[in-house]
Write a protein that holds these residues in place. Structure first.
Motif, PDB file in Angstrom:
ATOM      1  N   THR A  60       0.802  -1.208  -0.167  1.00  0.00           N
ATOM      2  CA  THR A  60       0.078  -0.096   0.031  1.00  0.00           C
ATOM      3  C   THR A  60       1.074   1.199   0.097  1.00  0.00           C
ATOM      4  OG1 THR A  60      -1.771  -1.059   1.144  1.00  0.00           O
ATOM      5  CG2 THR A  60      -1.653   1.258   1.294  1.00  0.00           C
ATOM      6  N   LYS A  63       2.812   1.785  -3.369  1.00  0.00           N
ATOM      7  CA  LYS A  63       1.836   2.183  -4.451  1.00  0.00           C
ATOM      8  C   LYS A  63       1.424   3.678  -4.360  1.00  0.00           C
ATOM      9  CE  LYS A  63      -0.561  -2.293  -5.533  1.00  0.00           C
ATOM     10  NZ  LYS A  63      -1.994  -2.885  -5.607  1.00  0.00           N
ATOM     11  N   SER A  67       3.211   3.449  -9.825  1.00  0.00           N
ATOM     12  CA  SER A  67       3.791   2.201  -9.943  1.00  0.00           C
ATOM     13  C   SER A  67       4.562   2.335 -11.153  1.00  0.00           C
ATOM     14  CB  SER A  67       2.455   1.369 -10.628  1.00  0.00           C
ATOM     15  OG  SER A  67       1.818   1.872 -11.796  1.00  0.00           O
ATOM     16  N   VAL A  79       0.429  -6.682 -11.249  1.00  0.00           N
ATOM     17  CA  VAL A  79       1.076  -5.647 -10.426  1.00  0.00           C
ATOM     18  C   VAL A  79       2.465  -5.584 -10.810  1.00  0.00           C
ATOM     19  CG1 VAL A  79       1.699  -4.856  -8.007  1.00  0.00           C
ATOM     20  CG2 VAL A  79      -0.630  -6.005  -8.535  1.00  0.00           C
ATOM     21  N   LEU A  81       5.929  -2.713 -10.671  1.00  0.00           N
ATOM     22  CA  LEU A  81       6.753  -1.772 -10.123  1.00  0.00           C
ATOM     23  C   LEU A  81       8.185  -1.415 -10.522  1.00  0.00           C
ATOM     24  CD1 LEU A  81       5.989  -2.755  -6.423  1.00  0.00           C
ATOM     25  CD2 LEU A  81       4.627  -0.998  -7.433  1.00  0.00           C
TER      26      LEU A  81
END
Length: 458
Positions: A60, A63, A67, A79, A81
């Motif tokens: 959390t 984010k 991203s 997801v 990153l």
């Protein structure tokens, strides 16, 4: 491998030159086998740990910064990153429930090295051979760094060595994947080492900070190597410099010799251990002993029996604290709880570290009533051998079981089949066979191919 020791003046540069020139063909077969098993085991621990509250809290937070598209978070499809942030999340997930591998240099190498290496390898679309070589290099550098510090001495000063030395291992692995030259690799080691930290204060109240250390080490390693690639310099005598070098700063009894002794001939990763139990590796010999006593004396366990546990100084300081129910980490680090729950339950797996079990009056009473006995003979063995013994009073005499090295160590190894079953047991919803087949033959695949499988359901 082709490097000239005579041309290298100091251990940091010698280690950096070794990393920069290491090739896949320089790895002995045993080292390749152990590294593949470590890769599979680390993925299994990370996929299990992804859904823990501490990993989700960190995700959390990450984010919030936006991203990226470079590297995947292992436990959630879609997801992605920046590589350093993915390494941070995945490193915390690997160490999230004490299921990850360990080395007797008092380290959890996989949680720091493999998330960093896989994040960078994904961005670069590295081959499996390059990935395996980088992981082996990272493990070796991390282990040698801890051995040079003298693990027991540094630990007794309050350092969590995974956090202290993890950036070295992660930086070495990433430098290898980025194909940095010897000078750049020395910078990467210096930049990694200057970020190393991790304090054992989490034991005061069983907090989440321990989970953070390997993830932060993985993040630091990616950052260090990527900065070095850009020409951002780091100290090229990070280990040995008298004023602020790691060896002097973190230990009162360090020795630079293990950094380079038999470098390229002896691979310390070969002595890596796999965890069959989800608690501190220093408690595993005691769990083996408790299981043996339970089998010998029968179940259900009589919690009124008197129990004694022999300890060395480091394990007593680290794990011998009085047990009181609080967090899962508190129980996982508690020698008293580990022995008690094993005697009562016959296991020390995730099911034994629920709120219900950690607060069970019978287990708590047994844990609090254990007698810890200082044993100088164990001091002589630790940490070369993670030895321990448990004794139980039965029919007027003491039944004692001594364990020199626990299940999962190189003396009582868990092989590829065992790690595959461990993976399946903690991640029953995933296609274990496909993931294991790829990880255990990673040279035939790419990092991206392996990562593609991590969200495939059964």
């Amino acid at each position: 491998m082709n490097f000239d020791r005579r041309a290298i003046a100091a251990p940091t540069r010698e280690l950096a030159n070794w990393v920069a020139t290491l090739g896949y063909d320089d790895l002995p077969q045993r080292t390749r086998d152990v590294t593949r098993i470590a890769l599979l085991d680390t993925l299994g621990a990370g996929l299990y740990g992804f859904n823990t509250p501490w990993t989700q809290k960190l995700l959390t937070w990450v984010k919030r910064g936006g991203s990226g598209t470079e590297s995947r978070v292992w436990g959630e499809a879609g997801v992605t990153l920046r590589s350093a942030d993915a390494a941070l999340i995945n490193g915390v997930a690997v160490h999230a429930f004490q299921l990850d591998d360990y080395h007797n240099a008092k380290l959890h190498c996989g949680a720091a090295v493999i998330p960093a290496a896989l994040a960078v390898a994904e961005r670069l679309n590295s081959s499996g051979r390059d990935l395996l070589t980088a992981i082996a290099a990272g493990y070796e550098v991390m282990i040698r760094s801890s051995l040079a510090l003298n693990p027991s001495a540094a630990r007794l000063r309050g350092w969590h060595l995974t956090g202290v030395t993890g950036p070295f291992g992660a930086a070495a692995a990433c430098a290898k994947l980025l194909k940095l030259n010897a000078e750049q690799t020395a910078w990467a080691l210096g930049l990694g080492g200057t970020q190393g930290a991790g304090l054992w204060a989490f034991n005061a109240d069983g907090t989440m900070s321990k989970r953070l250390h390997p993830g932060k080490a993985a993040h630091s390693g990616v950052l260090a190597a990527e900065l070095a690639q850009l020409g951002f310099s780091g100290p090229t005598s990070i280990y040995e410099f008298d004023d602020g070098g790691v060896l002097k700063a973190f230990s009162d009894n360090s020795d630079p010799a293990p950094l380079t002794r038999d470098l390229g001939k002896v691979f310390h990763v070969d002595n890596n251990s796999i965890k069959p139990y989800c608690c501190c590796g220093s408690t595993h010999a005691y769990i083996d002993a408790a299981l043996a006593l339970r089998k010998k004396l029968g179940a259900p366990w009589d919690t009124k029996k008197k129990v004694r546990v022999g300890t060395c100084k480091v394990v007593d300081v680290q794990c011998g604290f009085d047990y009181a129910p609080s967090s899962a980490l508190n129980a996982q680090m508690s020698l008293r709880y580990a022995v008690a729950v094993t005697l009562v339950e016959g296991a020390a797996l995730p099911a034994q570290f629920t709120d219900e079990k950690m607060n069970d009056p019978a287990i708590v009473g047994l844990a609090q009533g254990l007698e810890l006995v200082p044993d100088p003979e164990l001091d002589k063995l630790y940490p070369k051998d993670f030895a321990g013994w448990v004794a139980v009073e039965h029919n007027g005499k003491w039944e004692r079981v001594d364990i020199l090295n626990p299940t999962g160590s190189i003396h009582v190894p868990i092989d590829a089949a065992g790690v595959t079953e461990k993976f399946r047991g903690i991640n029953p919803h995933l296609d274990t066979d496909a993931i294991a087949a790829c990880a255990l033959a990673i040279e035939k695949h790419s990092a991206r191919e392996l990562l593609d499988l991590l969200t495939r359901k059964r």
